[in-house]
Design a protein around this motif. Structure first.
Motif, PDB file in Angstrom:
ATOM      1  N   SER A  17       0.846  -1.196   0.000  1.00 53.26           N
ATOM      2  CA  SER A  17       0.000   0.000   0.000  1.00 53.26           C
ATOM      3  C   SER A  17       0.878   1.241   0.000  1.00 53.26           C
TER       4      SER A  17
ATOM      5  N   LEU B 225      -9.265  -4.940  -5.169  1.00 53.28           N
ATOM      6  CA  LEU B 225      -8.330  -3.923  -4.688  1.00 53.28           C
ATOM      7  C   LEU B 225      -7.998  -2.880  -5.757  1.00 53.28           C
TER       8      LEU B 225
ATOM      9  N   ILE C 216      -3.500  -4.657   5.411  1.00 55.70           N
ATOM     10  CA  ILE C 216      -4.087  -5.574   4.431  1.00 55.70           C
ATOM     11  C   ILE C 216      -4.076  -6.967   5.034  1.00 55.70           C
TER      12      ILE C 216
ATOM     13  N   THR D 119     -10.919 -10.656   1.846  1.00 58.91           N
ATOM     14  CA  THR D 119      -9.930  -9.586   1.734  1.00 58.91           C
ATOM     15  C   THR D 119     -10.402  -8.410   2.580  1.00 58.91           C
TER      16      THR D 119
ATOM     17  N   CYS E  16      -9.204  -4.586   4.200  1.00 57.44           N
ATOM     18  CA  CYS E  16      -8.258  -3.467   4.164  1.00 57.44           C
ATOM     19  C   CYS E  16      -8.682  -2.413   5.176  1.00 57.44           C
TER      20      CYS E  16
END
Length: 379
Positions: A148, A178, A189, A202, A204
């Motif tokens: 990131s 993403l 993450i 997933t 974030c």
């Protein structure tokens, strides 16, 4: 609980500058530009990694050992141009491309790994570096690194065995969920493969306190939703801090009442805003605090998630696949001390049940999961 080992680091790192590879834990030493490894119980040893200028700021570390050892790290190099200080960020990968999945790593392995570097010059300040497995073909998986950046995007890097190098590939190649720009910098993450369901979770966490979660199947995003921690909780805790006694143990009931109230408002708002008629489902709630850590774990039957933020209690989400992050509750007293920076889930007392270990800026606390929210302090 008694501390059985203490090893002094040459400099302070950050929440991203530690990783584990096989039997070895490695650390980034802040602005010393050095990577240290805990190869024995006595002390840390410096790893001979090339292409890291002296005095660089080590930002993030990550590593994996299957099928061959890979160490990834990001750093920022400072230089003086006239009266201005220029900062340039880099991403380095180290590997020998030799199978070492069954080997016990030692200094000899790291000497070989450190001499083979693939470097990327970055156009942004790096944050979290994280590796996860993706499926190339049925039953065959490989490691891909996610990074990131300060531009509020996530980048993907994969090893290329044929060319003995690493490639920067579009993140949507493996993680279509993403793609694009996030509402703020992604600070955490976490990816979890659910092979039995052929799905992927997933998650974030963002700098503005927003938590974005996805349930993905066959590389198509089935469900996506976001939770934003608002200012309400931190405001209430600030008021409590103004009148707290010197002894924190004297005020657990007050803080528990505030935390439970905020947890109830979170769940109520989430249930009201869920729209199951849409392919993309979104949840938004207003709390405050940068997401500092995310841990996904299995308790035997369910896949759960623990999320910490800088100014809020730690939240536990039960059965994330079926309940889509709707069933969450705060761990009582988890915001009773200072900022929570790290979480670990492990059976530390060998009773067959997992505990959540909460690492704060000034101390460490444990929160039990044995069907209660009973707090146990680690001394």
């Amino acid at each position: 609980m008694r501390e059985v080992q203490f090893v002094r680091c040459p400099a302070q790192g950050n929440i991203y500058s530690a990783a584990r590879i096989g039997n070895v834990t490695i650390f980034g030493s802040g602005n010393y530009g050095k990577i240290m490894a805990h190869l024995n119980q006595a002390a840390l040893e410096e790893l001979p990694l090339s292409s890291i200028p002296i005095g660089s700021d080590i930002i993030a570390l990550d590593a994996c050992q299957h099928p061959y050892c890979i160490i990834g790290l990001t750093f920022v190099q400072k230089s003086q141009v006239g009266i201005d200080e220029v900062k340039t960020a880099y991403l380095n990968f180290y590997t020998t491309w030799e199978d070492s999945s069954d080997e016990h790593l030692n200094q000899r392995h790291f000497e070989a790994i450190g001499q083979k570097c693939v470097q990327f010059k970055l156009g942004f300040i790096p944050y979290h570096l994280y590796h996860c497995q993706v499926q190339n073909s049925p039953g065959i998986y490989r490691n891909v690194f996610l990074l990131s950046g300060s531009d509020c995007r996530i980048y993907a890097y994969e090893p290329n065995e044929e060319g003995r190098t690493f490639l920067n590939v579009p993140v949507e190649t493996y993680f279509p969920e993403l793609e694009g720009t996030f509402p703020s910098v992604v600070t955490r993450i976490q990816v979890e493969l659910v092979q039995s369901l052929k799905k992927r979770i997933t998650v974030c966490g963002c700098e503005n306190g927003q938590l974005k979660s996805f349930i993905v199947s066959d590389f198509e995003s089935l469900d996506s939703f976001s939770i934003q921690f608002s200012k309400k909780l931190s405001d209430d805790i600030d008021k409590l801090e103004e009148r707290k006694p010197d002894d924190p143990s004297q005020r657990p009931s007050e803080l528990a009442e505030i935390e439970e109230s905020c947890a109830d408002s979170l769940i109520t708002s989430m249930n009201e805003e869920m729209d199951f008629g849409n392919a993309v489902q979104k949840i938004t709630n207003h709390f405050d605090g940068m997401i500092t850590d995310i841990v996904i774990y299995t308790d035997g039957s369910n896949i759960n998630a623990v999320v910490s933020s800088a100014n809020s209690p730690v939240y536990l989400f039960i059965d994330t696949v079926d309940k889509l992050f709707r069933q969450g509750s705060c761990l009582k007293f988890s915001s009773r001390w200072d900022s929570v920076e790290a979480i670990c889930v492990a059976d530390i007392d060998f009773d067959g049940h997992a505990e959540i270990i909460i690492g704060t800026f000034g101390c460490v606390r444990a929160q039990m999961i044995n069907n209660t929210n009973k707090l146990t302090i680690l001394q």
